[in-house]
Design a protein around this motif. Structure first.
Motif, PDB file in Angstrom:
ATOM      1  N   GLY A  35       0.805  -1.217   0.000  1.00  0.00           N
ATOM      2  CA  GLY A  35       0.000   0.000   0.000  1.00  0.00           C
ATOM      3  C   GLY A  35       0.834   1.261   0.000  1.00  0.00           C
TER       4      GLY A  35
ATOM      5  N   GLN B 217       0.235   3.967   2.400  1.00  0.00           N
ATOM      6  CA  GLN B 217       0.219   4.676   3.681  1.00  0.00           C
ATOM      7  C   GLN B 217       1.183   4.022   4.659  1.00  0.00           C
TER       8      GLN B 217
ATOM      9  N   GLN C  51      -7.750   0.860   9.123  1.00  0.00           N
ATOM     10  CA  GLN C  51      -7.483   1.574   7.871  1.00  0.00           C
ATOM     11  C   GLN C  51      -7.385   0.605   6.695  1.00  0.00           C
TER      12      GLN C  51
ATOM     13  N   VAL D 180     -10.858  -0.771   5.537  1.00  0.00           N
ATOM     14  CA  VAL D 180     -11.660   0.160   4.732  1.00  0.00           C
ATOM     15  C   VAL D 180     -11.268   0.027   3.260  1.00  0.00           C
ATOM     16  N   GLY D 181     -10.023  -0.357   2.996  1.00  0.00           N
ATOM     17  CA  GLY D 181      -9.576  -0.576   1.629  1.00  0.00           C
ATOM     18  C   GLY D 181      -8.941   0.627   0.956  1.00  0.00           C
ATOM     19  N   ASP D 182      -8.746   1.716   1.695  1.00  0.00           N
ATOM     20  CA  ASP D 182      -8.199   2.935   1.093  1.00  0.00           C
ATOM     21  C   ASP D 182      -6.671   3.018   1.109  1.00  0.00           C
ATOM     22  N   THR D 183      -6.006   2.147   1.856  1.00  0.00           N
ATOM     23  CA  THR D 183      -4.545   2.258   1.971  1.00  0.00           C
ATOM     24  C   THR D 183      -3.813   1.511   0.860  1.00  0.00           C
ATOM     25  N   GLY D 184      -4.494   0.604   0.184  1.00  0.00           N
ATOM     26  CA  GLY D 184      -3.874  -0.196  -0.865  1.00  0.00           C
ATOM     27  C   GLY D 184      -3.129  -1.416  -0.365  1.00  0.00           C
TER      28      GLY D 184
ATOM     29  N   GLY E 133     -12.497  -7.227  -1.059  1.00  0.00           N
ATOM     30  CA  GLY E 133     -11.751  -5.972  -1.070  1.00  0.00           C
ATOM     31  C   GLY E 133     -10.318  -6.225  -1.486  1.00  0.00           C
ATOM     32  N   THR E 134      -9.631  -5.174  -1.918  1.00  0.00           N
ATOM     33  CA  THR E 134      -8.250  -5.321  -2.382  1.00  0.00           C
ATOM     34  C   THR E 134      -7.323  -5.835  -1.289  1.00  0.00           C
ATOM     35  N   GLN E 135      -7.683  -5.627  -0.031  1.00  0.00           N
ATOM     36  CA  GLN E 135      -6.846  -6.108   1.077  1.00  0.00           C
ATOM     37  C   GLN E 135      -6.820  -7.629   1.147  1.00  0.00           C
TER      38      GLN E 135
END
Length: 175
Positions: A36, A38, A45, A48-52, A92-94
Motif C-alpha cells: 500500500g 500509507q 485503515q 476500509v480498503g483505502d490504503t492499498g 476488497g483489495t486487502q
C-alpha cells in the motif's frame, strides 16, 4: 542454518498464518500489511480498503527443510487464486491473492508455480506477483489469532477447515 523470507497474501491473514504455523521448516510466521501507500497502517485503515495494503503473512523458513516452491504449492492449495480481490465472504483489495518476491530466484519460482497452477484451476489465476514493498507488522492481537481464538466464529467456520485440509493433504509437511 540459512533462513529465507516469503511474503504471501491470500485473503484473511489469520487463515494463512494458521496453516503456515504447522509447516515443518517454517521458523516464524507473522501477520502484517504490505503493498500500500500509507506508512504504518492500522487494521481498521486496511479494512476500509483505502490504503492499498494487502493482508499478508511474512514467513521465515529454512530452505533445507521446506523449499520456497513447497510454500507456494501450499499457498495455492489453501486459497482460491482465481477470485479477484476476494476470498469467500472477504471482499476488497486487502484480500487479494499476491506473492511478494524477495529475489529474482523467488520471482522465477513463483512464475513457474503460477504457470503450473493454471492447469489445476478451472478459471484464470489472478494472483499478483510483485517485488517486496514496505512491510508493516499487524497489531499484536492478530498474531497467532487462530490458536488463541479457535472457537471464534470466523476461526471455527473459515480458518479451521483450511487448517484441516492442509493437514490432510500435506501430512509429510507437518511439524
Amino acid at each position: 542454518m540459512t533462513i529465507e523470507t516469503a511474503i504471501l497474501g491470500g485473503g484473511c491473514f489469520w487463515c494463512l498464518e494458521a496453516v503456515y504455523l504447522e509447516v515443518k521448516g517454517v521458523t516464524h510466521v507473522e501477520s502484517g500489511y504490505t503493498g500500500g501507500h500509507q506508512p504504518n497502517p492500522t487494521y481498521e485503515q486496511v479494512c476500509v480498503g483505502d490504503t492499498g495494503h494487502a493482508e499478508v503473512v511474512k514467513l521465515d523458513f529454512d530452505p533445507a527443510v521446506v523449499s520456497y516452491r513447497d510454500l507456494l504449492e501450499i499457498f495455492f492449495t489453501i486459497h482460491d487464486p482465481t477470485t479477484l480481490n476476494r476470498q469467500g465472504n472477504d471482499v476488497g483489495t486487502q484480500y487479494r491473492s499476491v506473492i511478494y518476491h524477495q529475489s529474482p530466484q523467488q520471482e522465477a519460482t513463483a512464475r513457474q508455480v503460477i504457470a503450473e497452477m493454471a492447469g489445476v484451476w478451472d478459471a484464470p489465476i489472478v494472483t499478483e506477483l510483485s517485488p517486496t514493498q514496505p512491510y508493516y507488522k499487524a497489531e499484536d492481537y492478530h498474531q497467532d489469532y487462530f490458536r488463541q481464538h479457535p472457537l471464534q466464529g470466523y476461526c471455527a467456520f473459515v480458518v479451521a477447515p483450511k487448517v484441516a485440509k492442509f493437514k490432510k493433504t500435506y501430512t509429510h509437511r507437518l511439524k
